[in-house]
Design a protein around this motif. Structure first.
Motif, PDB file in Angstrom:
ATOM      1  N   PRO A 409       0.848  -1.208   0.000  1.00  2.54           N
ATOM      2  CA  PRO A 409       0.000   0.000   0.000  1.00  2.54           C
ATOM      3  C   PRO A 409       0.877   1.250   0.000  1.00  2.54           C
ATOM      4  CG  PRO A 409      -0.799  -1.604   1.612  1.00  2.54           C
ATOM      5  CD  PRO A 409       0.534  -2.107   1.142  1.00  2.54           C
ATOM      6  N   TYR A 410       0.313   2.352  -0.459  1.00  2.00           N
ATOM      7  CA  TYR A 410       1.079   3.586  -0.581  1.00  2.00           C
ATOM      8  C   TYR A 410       1.295   4.295   0.756  1.00  2.00           C
ATOM      9  CZ  TYR A 410       0.372   2.916  -5.559  1.00  2.00           C
ATOM     10  OH  TYR A 410       0.380   2.401  -6.817  1.00  2.00           O
ATOM     11  N   ILE A 411       0.576   3.864   1.793  1.00  2.00           N
ATOM     12  CA  ILE A 411       0.790   4.455   3.129  1.00  2.00           C
ATOM     13  C   ILE A 411       0.800   3.345   4.158  1.00  2.00           C
ATOM     14  CG2 ILE A 411      -0.251   6.683   2.551  1.00  2.00           C
ATOM     15  CD1 ILE A 411      -2.791   5.706   4.046  1.00  2.00           C
ATOM     16  N   ASP A 412       1.371   3.638   5.311  1.00  2.00           N
ATOM     17  CA  ASP A 412       1.294   2.722   6.446  1.00  2.00           C
ATOM     18  C   ASP A 412       0.476   3.381   7.555  1.00  2.00           C
ATOM     19  OD1 ASP A 412       2.983   4.603   7.608  1.00  2.00           O
ATOM     20  OD2 ASP A 412       4.787   3.390   7.311  1.00  2.00           O
ATOM     21  N   PHE A 413       0.262   2.627   8.630  1.00  2.00           N
ATOM     22  CA  PHE A 413      -0.596   3.127   9.690  1.00  2.00           C
ATOM     23  C   PHE A 413      -0.011   4.375  10.355  1.00  2.00           C
ATOM     24  CE2 PHE A 413      -2.251   3.231  14.032  1.00  2.00           C
ATOM     25  CZ  PHE A 413      -3.616   3.222  13.775  1.00  2.00           C
ATOM     26  N   ASP A 414       1.298   4.411  10.526  1.00  2.00           N
ATOM     27  CA  ASP A 414       1.928   5.575  11.161  1.00  2.00           C
ATOM     28  C   ASP A 414       1.674   6.842  10.358  1.00  2.00           C
ATOM     29  OD1 ASP A 414       2.881   4.290  13.349  1.00  2.00           O
ATOM     30  OD2 ASP A 414       4.905   3.969  12.572  1.00  2.00           O
ATOM     31  N   TYR A 415       1.771   6.740   9.023  1.00  2.00           N
ATOM     32  CA  TYR A 415       1.525   7.924   8.194  1.00  2.00           C
ATOM     33  C   TYR A 415       0.081   8.392   8.356  1.00  2.00           C
ATOM     34  CZ  TYR A 415       0.713  10.955   4.225  1.00  2.00           C
ATOM     35  OH  TYR A 415       0.353  12.031   3.454  1.00  2.00           O
ATOM     36  N   TYR A 416      -0.861   7.441   8.276  1.00  2.00           N
ATOM     37  CA  TYR A 416      -2.269   7.800   8.353  1.00  2.00           C
ATOM     38  C   TYR A 416      -2.601   8.419   9.719  1.00  2.00           C
ATOM     39  CZ  TYR A 416      -7.345   7.324   8.565  1.00  2.00           C
ATOM     40  OH  TYR A 416      -8.685   7.577   8.708  1.00  2.00           O
ATOM     41  N   LYS A 418      -0.393   9.619  12.241  1.00  2.00           N
ATOM     42  CA  LYS A 418       0.414  10.700  12.792  1.00  2.00           C
ATOM     43  C   LYS A 418       0.611  11.876  11.834  1.00  2.00           C
ATOM     44  CE  LYS A 418       2.903   7.545  15.832  1.00  2.00           C
ATOM     45  NZ  LYS A 418       4.222   6.966  16.198  1.00  2.00           N
ATOM     46  N   GLU A 419       0.743  11.594  10.539  1.00  2.00           N
ATOM     47  CA  GLU A 419       0.961  12.689   9.592  1.00  2.00           C
ATOM     48  C   GLU A 419      -0.352  13.185   8.994  1.00  2.00           C
ATOM     49  OE1 GLU A 419       4.204  12.609   6.837  1.00  2.00           O
ATOM     50  OE2 GLU A 419       5.179  10.957   7.903  1.00  2.00           O
ATOM     51  N   TYR A 420      -1.181  12.257   8.495  1.00  2.00           N
ATOM     52  CA  TYR A 420      -2.460  12.674   7.898  1.00  2.00           C
ATOM     53  C   TYR A 420      -3.477  13.004   8.993  1.00  2.00           C
ATOM     54  CZ  TYR A 420      -6.551  12.711   4.876  1.00  2.00           C
ATOM     55  OH  TYR A 420      -7.690  13.081   4.203  1.00  2.00           O
ATOM     56  N   THR A 469      -4.400   8.554  -0.885  1.00  2.00           N
ATOM     57  CA  THR A 469      -4.638   7.218  -0.332  1.00  2.00           C
ATOM     58  C   THR A 469      -5.238   7.315   1.070  1.00  2.00           C
ATOM     59  OG1 THR A 469      -2.708   6.443  -1.578  1.00  2.00           O
ATOM     60  CG2 THR A 469      -3.588   4.973   0.110  1.00  2.00           C
ATOM     61  N   ALA A 470      -4.658   8.217   1.884  1.00  2.70           N
ATOM     62  CA  ALA A 470      -5.173   8.393   3.241  1.00  2.70           C
ATOM     63  C   ALA A 470      -6.609   8.907   3.222  1.00  2.70           C
ATOM     64  CB  ALA A 470      -4.272   9.361   4.007  1.00  2.70           C
ATOM     65  N   ALA A 471      -6.898   9.822   2.292  1.00  4.30           N
ATOM     66  CA  ALA A 471      -8.262  10.349   2.180  1.00  4.30           C
ATOM     67  C   ALA A 471      -9.243   9.235   1.840  1.00  4.30           C
ATOM     68  CB  ALA A 471      -8.311  11.448   1.126  1.00  4.30           C
ATOM     69  N   GLN A 472      -8.801   8.281   1.002  1.00  2.17           N
ATOM     70  CA  GLN A 472      -9.676   7.172   0.627  1.00  2.17           C
ATOM     71  C   GLN A 472      -9.889   6.215   1.798  1.00  2.17           C
ATOM     72  OE1 GLN A 472     -11.276   7.078  -2.242  1.00  2.17           O
ATOM     73  NE2 GLN A 472     -12.376   5.205  -1.687  1.00  2.17           N
ATOM     74  N   VAL A 473      -8.837   5.990   2.588  1.00  3.54           N
ATOM     75  CA  VAL A 473      -8.982   5.152   3.782  1.00  3.54           C
ATOM     76  C   VAL A 473      -9.995   5.787   4.731  1.00  3.54           C
ATOM     77  CG1 VAL A 473      -7.825   4.326   5.868  1.00  3.54           C
ATOM     78  CG2 VAL A 473      -6.686   4.142   3.643  1.00  3.54           C
TER      79      VAL A 473
END
Length: 540
Positions: A409-416, A418-420, A469-473
């Motif tokens: 996937p283009y992101i991991d849980f930490d990105y979603y 903590k960053e997003y 990707t985060a927006a779609q999650v």
């Protein structure tokens, strides 16, 4: 035969007892001055003129004309022309004296090592001091100076600064390319092969450093033993004690020492001071002036003014690869960007080099391409040899398994998280949601990202892809992942982003439009990667 101590003491005693006061005859005065000048590295190369009076003129440096003519036999006319184009330049002698105490031990040492008698040794020591002082004053003299020594007479630097035909005062010493151009500013009839670059030793080293920092030899200069000896086709003359950050470009014969023929030498008889000092007191009187014989044949250059150097070269101090260490897939590509400091470096050309071409390749412009799985490095260098390297990791090629692209996937849980900072998602659910969201991003972009790899894009584009990707999650978390199968959202809402329009409750809305997060479309639109044909998204 070595001179005995007894003889030296006897000669010294005679001098100390009677003293000495003599004005040299013209021929002896001339010889004395020439011998003194010969002890100086540069003065002996200048033109020396002996004057019979305190004021007068000296012929300007002659410029030879074209004088050859066709002989006409008896019809030939004797209309010869004067070989000297212009007349003369004035001089005015200034009386200068040298008085010094010379230690007896120095006198004995000089006499013994040179095989001279005491009187000759004393004269040699005086001549050496006279020559050193005369050269210093000849080049650095300035009547407006507060220094008592320098204010005695104007020297060549001061005269050239005021009257030279070509003058440049730059903010700092000009580069060699600029000096080369200056040679072309003279009238053709005045420039000739005897011109020399006249400078101090410290100024010479400025150009040695410039040449050593060049990436290639341009053939416009020569360094021998760490000293610049040839520049732009002309020899270089180093003048000991000359003012730094100043250059005179002229034939040495254009710089003239005018000396009077009245040379007075005095040695004082021994007194209590001489006994206490164990030395002899000497006095020398002579008249001198310094003349530039042709101002049209001299250029003055310094690095103390306000003029911009048109040929200034700003040398790169460092270089780096903006992207840092990178990871790409086999057959994936990524554009590398080099950053050179300082920003105003004159030569910003770069060269990229890959350590192992079996792992990856890199083009001259920095386009990186994966070849085989493994690690290697890329080095970028500047024209003057500064370099920087990054690590390159090449991962396996993205593979299709039963029509499904196998990639992370283009992101991991930490990105979603903590960053997003998206809506809360259970860690156990995130894997499924992120894979499904990445699939949607691939469909919207025509699988461009999946084929080349996320790392093949610059940091800004990567950021937008991750945000999409985060927006779609987050959309799945809020609306339910069932949207993918039913085509209906829990909120049954409507939205429009840019060129795209999705209406949740409309009977004309396809499942494709209902299953895409509005923000995901907005982020991907900014990347320029959106596939505009074949993706069923309602467009206004």
């Amino acid at each position: 035969m070595p001179i005995s101590n007894e003889l030296l003491l006897k000669q010294m005693s005679a001098i100390q007892k009677a003293g000495n006061n003599v004005t040299l005859r013209d021929d002896n005065a001339r010889a004395f001055i020439l011998d003194a000048i010969a002890s100086s590295a540069t003065l002996q190369k200048l033109y020396t003129y002996f004057a019979n009076s305190g004021v007068g003129t000296i012929d300007k440096l002659g410029i030879k004309k074209r004088t050859l003519k066709t002989h006409q036999g008896i019809n030939t006319k004797p209309d010869g022309t004067d070989l000297v184009e212009e007349d003369s330049v004035a001089f005015k002698l200034v009386s200068l004296y040298l008085d010094t105490w010379i230690e007896n031990s120095n006198t004995f040492y000089t006499a013994r090592t040179r095989g001279q008698d005491v009187r000759q040794a004393l004269l040699s020591l005086m001549q050496a001091q006279y020559a050193a002082d005369l050269q210093d004053l000849a080049f650095n003299g300035d009547e407006s100076s507060s220094d008592p020594f320098l204010k005695q007479n104007d020297g060549y630097i001061k005269m050239a600064k005021n009257d030279a035909a070509i003058k440049h005062s730059y903010k700092k010493m000009p580069v060699i390319q600029t000096l080369t151009k200056i040679t072309g500013e003279f009238e053709d009839k005045y420039i000739k092969g005897t011109f020399k670059w006249v400078m101090s030793r410290a100024t010479n080293l400025v150009y040695v450093a410039e040449i050593q920092n060049r990436s290639t030899n341009l053939g416009d200069s020569t360094i021998v033993g760490g000293v610049l000896t040839h520049l732009a086709g002309y020899d270089v003359e180093i003048v000991d004690g000359m003012e730094n950050n100043v250059i005179l470009f002229t034939p040495l014969e254009n710089l003239t020492v005018v000396a009077g023929l009245n040379v007075t030498l005095t040695t004082a008889a021994a007194d209590s001071a001489a006994v206490a000092k164990q030395a002899t007191y000497h006095f020398m009187l002579n008249d001198n002036d310094f003349v530039i014989r042709e101002n049209k044949m001299i250029a003055y250059i310094d690095g103390k003014g306000t003029e911009e150097d048109p040929g200034v070269i700003v040398i790169p101090d460092s270089i780096s690869i903006v992207e840092g260490d990178v990871t790409i897939a086999v057959e994936g590509t990524k554009q590398l960007t080099a950053a050179i400091l300082p920003d105003d470096a004159s030569n910003k050309s770069t060269a990229f080099k890959i350590a192992d071409k079996a792992i990856a390749t890199v083009s001259a412009s920095g386009m990186l391409k994966g070849v085989a799985e493994g690690t290697t490095s890329v080095t970028v260098s500047t024209s003057n040899g500064k370099s920087s390297s990054i690590k390159v990791t090449v991962t396996p090629k993205q593979k299709l398994k039963e029509g499904v692209i196998m990639r992370d996937p283009y992101i991991d849980f930490d990105y979603y998280d903590k960053e997003y900072e998206g809506e809360s998602v259970k860690d156990s659910d995130f894997s499924k949601l992120s894979k499904r969201a990445s699939d949607v991003v691939d469909q919207l972009t025509g699988y461009k990202i999946a084929k080349s790899g996320l790392d093949s894009y610059d940091q800004f584009i990567q950021g937008l892809i991750k945000q999409a990707t985060a927006a779609q999650v987050e959309y799945y978390q809020l609306e339910g992942i069932e949207t993918d199968s039913t085509g209906q959202t829990e909120s049954n809402g409507s939205f429009s982003i840019g060129k795209f329009s999705v209406s949740g409750g409309s009977t004309s809305t396809s499942r494709q439009s209902a299953r895409v997060a509005p923000n995901a479309i907005a982020y991907l639109e900014a990347t320029g990667l959106i596939k505009r044909n074949g993706v069923r998204i309602g467009a206004i």
